[in-house]
Design an enzyme around this catalytic site. Structure first.
Site: not given
Length: 206
Positions: A23, A50, A142
């Site tokens: 991310s 992401h 995540d």
């Protein structure tokens, strides 16, 4: 007479599936990683980074420019191939099933689409000990439950050392729930992946 290593390789699966989640700070981390992967890297690589859902993603082009391996946004249902980096398109889940790459616009998972957990879980349930799961820099959590699934089903788990990450929270969250097989700085990750893909995997989950 064949060597013991060759005999083991003949009866054991190879680690030929690498799934990577990142991310915040992930684009730079991924660029640094792929620069040092060899042109004959034997595994397929799947990446969830992401990104904003409606912005075009140039990540495959950036990775291809820096790497000896080609990178691409896959088509839904295409056959996966070794030595290719498959990048999740914006706002689409990236999954693998029956040696095919799936691109799906299902519901968000763990607040994200694409979801690292969704990719990791599909790899774990489909390929078990053949999987190497890697959690890189990022915020929130995540990837944690997906990495747990990979370990539970016999795969190898790798986490970027939190002190080495631009955003340490995804690695820290993963390490809170998963006793990772390897915790390494980014500079050591490429060599680790090369070594792990050269070793035979366990035939069955632990």
């Amino acid at each position: 007479m064949p060597s013991a290593k060759k005999a083991d390789s003949a009866t054991s699966p190879v680690r030929d599936i690498v799934v990577i989640g990142a991310s915040t700070g992930g684009i730079q981390a991924l660029l640094e990683l792929v620069r040092t992967l060899p042109h004959d890297f034997p595994a397929s690589i799947f990446v969830v980074q992401h990104v904003a859902p409606y912005a075009p993603s140039l990540l495959p082009e950036l990775l291809s420019r820096e790497s000896a391996l080609p990178a691409k946004h896959p088509r839904d249902g295409e056959q996966m191939r070794p030595g290719v980096i498959y990048v999740a398109p914006p706002d689409q889940h990236l999954l693998i099933e029956q040696d095919k790459v799936l691109v799906k616009s299902g519901p968000k998972e763990n607040r994200f689409r694409p979801s690292i957990d969704a990719l990791f879980r599909s790899a774990a349930y489909g390929y078990g000990p053949r999987v190497i799961g890697v959690v890189l820099t990022g915020y929130l959590d995540d990837g944690t439950s997906g990495l747990w699934s990979i370990q539970r089903l016999g795969g190898v788990t790798v986490v970027q050392a939190p002190e080495d990450a631009a955003a340490p929270f995804m690695p820290l969250n993963a390490l809170e729930f998963v006793t990772a097989d390897h915790v390494v700085p980014l500079a050591e990750l490429s060599a680790l992946l090369v070594r792990l893909t050269a070793e035979p995997a366990s035939a069955t989950p632990a």
